[in-house]
Write an enzyme that holds these catalytic residues in place. Structure first.
Site, PDB file in Angstrom:
ATOM      1  CD  GLU A  86      -2.895  -1.382   0.078  1.00 44.51           C
ATOM      2  OE1 GLU A  86      -2.912  -0.627  -0.609  1.00 44.51           O
ATOM      3  OE2 GLU A  86      -3.316  -2.648  -0.115  1.00 44.51           O
ATOM      4  CB  ALA A  87       4.185   2.017  -1.793  1.00 42.69           C
TER       5      ALA A  87
END
Length: 183
Positions: free
Chosen positions: A82-83
């Protein structure tokens, strides 16, 4: 030489599955990895990376106040799911971790939101990553999916709203560019 990697795709392409496999590969060699996911992502429980295929793992959380340059001794690799939710400063820290400290960092996330707008974390990853890789996915029409569409509980497309709204297959679907604009 260590690098900052950004592996991106549209929703539901296997980013989390890929990250869990990379962690397994490092650990199978007796190497220490640190895995992170966004604290705001609670789809499968807080602090869990879960593949839609089934595998799940407890991981560390990152939030706006996480400093990725702290406590990274003896780490062979840092993995971030979930960068897109990273801040620009955190992306700079991860780049520094790779370049100055020699720790490979692999980030997985979305490139853009449901409106086709970049997430700040993704924009900085695209600017700073030493290696950028698209994880392929397909649209319902069969073409390569590169975009994300948000839908309501009836499956109707939502075109306005906050950039961040956590959800899975019930709230988002992947689309090619043509379907994104015509659907």
């Amino acid at each position: 030489m260590a690098k900052l990697y950004f592996r991106y795709s549209a929703m539901n392409a296997g980013k989390s599955t890929s990250m869990l496999q990379v962690a397994h590969n490092y650990e199978e060699q007796g190497l220490m990895v640190r895995l992170f996911t966004a604290a705001i992502d609670d789809r499968y429980g807080v602090g869990k990376v879960t593949s839609r295929l089934g595998p799940q793992r407890e991981v560390e959380l990152f939030s706006a106040d996480t400093d990725f340059l702290q406590d990274m001794q003896k780490v062979a690799c840092v993995l971030v799911d979930e960068a897109q939710f990273l801040s620009p400063q955190q992306v700079k820290q991860l780049h520094q971790l790779a370049q100055a400290k020699g720790v490979p960092v692999i980030c997985y996330g979305l490139r853009s939101d449901f409106r086709g707008e970049p997430f700040p974390g993704s924009a900085y990853l695209l600017a700073l990553a030493d290696d950028i890789e698209e994880i392929k996915n397909i649209c319902t029409c069969g073409k390569k999916a590169t975009m994300n569409i948000r839908v309501d509980e009836k499956g109707e497309r939502i075109r306005e709203g906050e950039q961040i709204s956590i959800g899975g297959n019930e709230a988002y679907r992947q689309a090619c560019g043509r379907c994104f604009y015509t659907g």
